[in-house]
Design an enzyme around this catalytic site. Structure first.
Site, PDB file in Angstrom:
ATOM      1  NE  ARG A   1      44.355  42.335  45.175  1.00 43.50           N
ATOM      2  CZ  ARG A   1      45.538  41.719  45.252  1.00 43.50           C
ATOM      3  NH1 ARG A   1      46.303  41.624  44.203  1.00 43.50           N
ATOM      4  NH2 ARG A   1      45.935  41.194  46.390  1.00 43.50           N
TER       5      ARG A   1
ATOM      6  CB  SER B   1      44.466  34.287  40.508  1.00 40.37           C
ATOM      7  OG  SER B   1      43.595  35.394  40.502  1.00 40.37           O
ATOM      8  CE  LYS B   2      51.215  37.784  40.419  1.00 41.10           C
ATOM      9  NZ  LYS B   2      52.663  37.700  40.441  1.00 41.10           N
ATOM     10  NE  ARG B   3      46.800  39.819  36.654  1.00 42.20           N
ATOM     11  CZ  ARG B   3      46.956  40.468  35.523  1.00 42.20           C
ATOM     12  NH1 ARG B   3      45.909  40.865  34.865  1.00 42.20           N
ATOM     13  NH2 ARG B   3      48.149  40.726  35.065  1.00 42.20           N
TER      14      ARG B   3
END
Ligand code: GLU
Length: 504
Positions: free
Chosen positions: A468, A252-254
């Site tokens: 991030r 997932s992009k998170r």
């Protein structure tokens, strides 16, 4: 019958590496069988689909060299290949099912359905459509239609027994009908749902093998039934294992950059990305780690796909990419690739306005623009020290910004300014202070060229990845903290949507 496979992406966001992975296996399977691989755009979700996203998907698959022989941009004998241009076809097919008694009208409002679900949950049952539309008399339906009441069309589902179907990799799969909802086929706005459009198109486009991600297994019973209702033969099904983060959760992009654009902007070679995706769940007969698309096409055997969740690990990709660069590019080819990538006249021309005012000689350019050509800046907590912001506030700014940017649909200088300015206000911080950690995250230092312009050029994938990475460098966020912040962030964002006029 000659083999035909397809990739059917929905243009609702960044082009996902999972799309490229499934496209690659569809392409390899079709070619290994002397067949065709086609591309169809599934844009029936009118709210979330955008032409920008469609363009990015086509561009990025093409960048990877995964060519299709029919599609919205190249045409073909079974077009149109964009579902929004085929709505008449789906409406006719939905009506055919109503006429045959396999589908029915439902006039229930969303409030009535919410109420129904609430009652089911209160009784300890699973929330599910209760079949209320089935009890309407033909007379009643006619009256309501004549009165112009909004409706959807739903498919009938057997009351008992199980659906049994075959998957090329998984063998026989059985799902009880009790777990399958009476799916809406045609929505109140006249658009089909994924299930109807997908089945109708796979049939009309003569798809013989549906190779897709395993998240679609639960849709197979609905599809199987639709094929039976129409009296069509169902294509063979093959559900590929999902790509995973190194912690085994669904990619997932998170947690990981998932956009093909990110890998392109980082300066990976498309050959290496394809090679890496090819190794997800599959290996060459001689186990060699480095192979090109043609090698894979020559050697491909779908039965050799293994089902253990393949881990998408950027460190391995780096290693492989390094090999591709060293072993496949001589100096000339290297220089050409770098120019194609970013260090070229067009790209520089976009960046010059950011620094022109600050430059006294050309040699000032590299230190000012270096971050536009780099990956993640090397940072530690000391980079985030600020006279007005404590470390927790810095990390909140980074985390909240990351969440806010995840939801941003149109990536532009003004859009970024608006979103982040609103967020700063919501957090009751001065914009200048709020932006300081973001400057560090994106550019590696707080004295950088205009931030919003730089972010607009760098693009969503790169900016999100840098934020991030900065969050980790500034101390990271524990799970507990994340939960508390999430609550706080939601409140702050809800206040914004409740009072949009105040923010205008
Ligand atoms: N539109 C679906 C997607 O976004 C296609 C799924 C399928 O291949 O059936 O992945």
């Amino acid at each position: 019958m000659s083999v035909r496979t397809r990739i059917a992406p929905s243009p609702t966001g960044d082009p996902h590496v999972g799309t490229a992975y499934v496209a690659l296996f569809n392409l390899c399977f079709a070619r290994s069988q002397g067949g065709e691989f086609i591309l169809r755009i599934e844009d029936t979700d009118q709210v979330r689909s955008t032409p920008e996203s469609e363009k990015m998907i086509l561009d990025s698959l093409r960048w990877l060299g995964l060519e299709w022989s029919e599609g919205p941009d190249v045409g073909g004998p079974y077009g149109p290949y964009r579902q929004s241009e085929r709505t008449d076809i789906y409406q006719q097919h939905a009506m055919e099912l109503v006429d045959k008694g396999h589908a029915f009208y439902c006039f229930a409002t969303s409030e009535e359905l919410d109420e129904m679900r609430r009652e089911q949950v209160a009784r300890g049952e699973t929330a599910k459509y209760d079949g209320r539309g089935l009890s309407l008399s033909a007379e009643d339906v006619k009256k309501r239609l004549a009165a112009g009441e909004p409706y959807v069309i739903r498919m009938k589902i057997p009351d008992e027994g199980s659906c049994v179907f075959h998957d090329l990799l998984r063998g026989q799969i059985e799902i009880p009908w009790s777990q399958v909802d009476m799916q809406v086929l045609l929505k109140a706005d006249g658009m089909p749902t994924y299930h109807l459009a997908n089945v109708v198109d796979d049939h009309l486009m003569k798809i013989t093998h549906v190779i897709r991600g395993e998240e679609w297994i639960n849709s197979a019973p609905k599809h199987l039934l639709l094929y039976q209702y129409f009296g069509w033969e169902m294509p063979e099904l093959c559900h590929m294992p999902l790509l995973r983060n190194p912690d085994k959760s669904k990619l997932s992009k998170r947690k990981n950059p998932t956009s093909i654009n990110y890998y392109r902007h980082m300066g990976y070679m498309p050959e290496a990305v394809v090679n890496y995706l090819g190794r997800m769940g599959w290996s060459m007969p001689d186990e060699s780690e480095k192979f090109g698309l043609q090698d894979m096409l020559d050697q491909f055997d779908l039965r050799a796909v293994h089902l253990g969740g393949p881990v998408f690990d950027t460190e391995k990709l780096d290693w492989l990419n390094g090999r591709w660069i060293r072993e496949n590019l001589d100096e000339q080819a290297f220089a050409n690739r770098v120019a194609e990538w970013a260090i070229n006249r067009d790209n520089l021309a976009r960046m010059i306005p950011l620094i022109k005012e600050r430059v006294e000689k050309f040699s000032d350019i590299a230190p000012l623009l270096g971050f536009m050509f780099s990956g993640m800046p090397k940072l530690d907590t000391s980079h985030f020290e600020h006279k007005k912001l404590d470390n927790e506030t810095v990390r909140r700014i980074l985390q909240y910004s990351s969440w806010r940017l995840d939801g941003l649909r149109h990536w532009s200088r003004d859009g970024l300014y608006e979103e982040l300015n609103q967020l700063a206000q919501g957090m009751e911080l001065k914009l200048k202070d709020f932006l300081s950690p973001l400057f560090v995250a994106v550019a590696g230092s707080s004295s950088a060229p205009p931030l919003f312009d730089a972010m607009a050029i760098l693009g969503p994938d790169m900016v999100r990845a840098r934020i991030r990475s900065a969050l980790e460098a500034s101390g990271g966020v524990s799970k507990k903290q994340l939960k508390a912040w999430d609550k706080d962030y939601r409140l702050l964002s809800a206040a914004r949507t409740e009072h949009p006029e105040e923010q205008a």
